[in-house]
Enzyme design. Structure first.
Site, short mmCIF file in Angstrom:
data_model
loop_
_atom_site.label_atom_id
_atom_site.label_comp_id
_atom_site.label_asym_id
_atom_site.label_seq_id
_atom_site.Cartn_x
_atom_site.Cartn_y
_atom_site.Cartn_z
N CYS A 1 0.85 -1.21 0.00
CA CYS A 1 0.00 0.00 0.00
C CYS A 1 0.87 1.24 0.00
O CYS A 1 1.98 1.24 0.55
CB CYS A 1 -0.89 0.04 1.25
SG CYS A 1 -2.15 -1.24 1.35
N ASP A 2 0.34 2.31 -0.58
CA ASP A 2 1.01 3.59 -0.48
C ASP A 2 -0.02 4.70 -0.64
O ASP A 2 -0.97 4.57 -1.42
CB ASP A 2 2.09 3.76 -1.55
CG ASP A 2 3.03 4.91 -1.21
OD1 ASP A 2 4.02 4.66 -0.49
OD2 ASP A 2 2.77 6.04 -1.63
#
Length: 213
Positions: free
Chosen positions: A79-80
């Site tokens: 995730c980012d």
């Protein structure tokens, strides 16, 4: 009995807490990705990229960096998050001065928090593994309170804004400074649980299969 586990390619305490609150206890592994290099390479290859694509590109890089060297029956999630304000992309502030300037610009205004999610199935065939990979970006509009200069200085002095994308949280000291959200609030914390459920389903895995037992 062997069970499917989620491997979180992130060191974010907020993402870990979100998963735990949803009954999922992931294995955590630092992705060790040079984010600036990843985005520079993507821009050189594709030209200017949107905030949504930037978040997804970074999430994919993190997930693939771990899945390439991981053995075991895992679903690897990268995730980012990035904050988009007036078309500009913002990650973590480089320092206190940048965090202060960021808050001076966004107080009394709003932005869109984009979180990219990339899921890779590295499970064995015996565990139903497909070798599949899938990703998507969740976007939530965030409305910021009209902070005073004193509130901004006090908040930046805590160090919290320097540790998170967009220089704010809704689940920490920054919570009182967020006046509202349009969309999934989990996404603002850093991981959209509804989107994760959909990605898992696309790989044939009910999210309930990941619940602690």
């Amino acid at each position: 009995m062997t069970v499917t586990r989620l491997l979180l390619a992130s060191t974010s305490p907020a993402r870990l807490a979100s998963l735990r609150s949803a009954g999922i206890e992931p294995v955590v592994h630092p992705p060790g990705v040079d984010e600036e290099k990843v985005l520079a390479e993507a821009t050189a290859r594709f030209g200017s990229i949107s905030a949504e694509d930037a978040a997804l590109t970074l999430a994919r890089a993190k997930s693939e960096a771990i899945s390439a060297t991981t053995s075991g029956d895992f679903l690897v999630l990268g995730c980012d998050s990035v904050l988009e304000i007036d078309g500009a992309i913002h990650g973590k502030p480089a320092g206190a001065a940048e965090a202060t300037a960021r808050w001076q610009a966004m107080r009394g205004s709003s932005g869109v928090l984009h979180t990219g999610h990339w899921l890779v199935d590295v499970r064995s065939a015996a565990m139903g593994g497909t070798g599949g990979a899938i990703g998507s970006t969740a976007s939530t509009r965030v409305h910021f309170a009209d902070l005073t200069d004193a509130e901004i200085d006090a908040y930046v002095a805590t160090g919290e804004p320097l540790r998170v994308a967009g220089a704010f949280t809704i689940d920490g000291l920054g919570g009182p400074f967020v006046s509202g959200v349009e969309g999934d609030p989990h996404n603002v914390i850093g991981l959209s649980l509804p989107l994760l459920r959909n990605l898992l389903a696309d790989l044939g895995v009910p999210i309930t299969e990941l619940w602690r037992r």
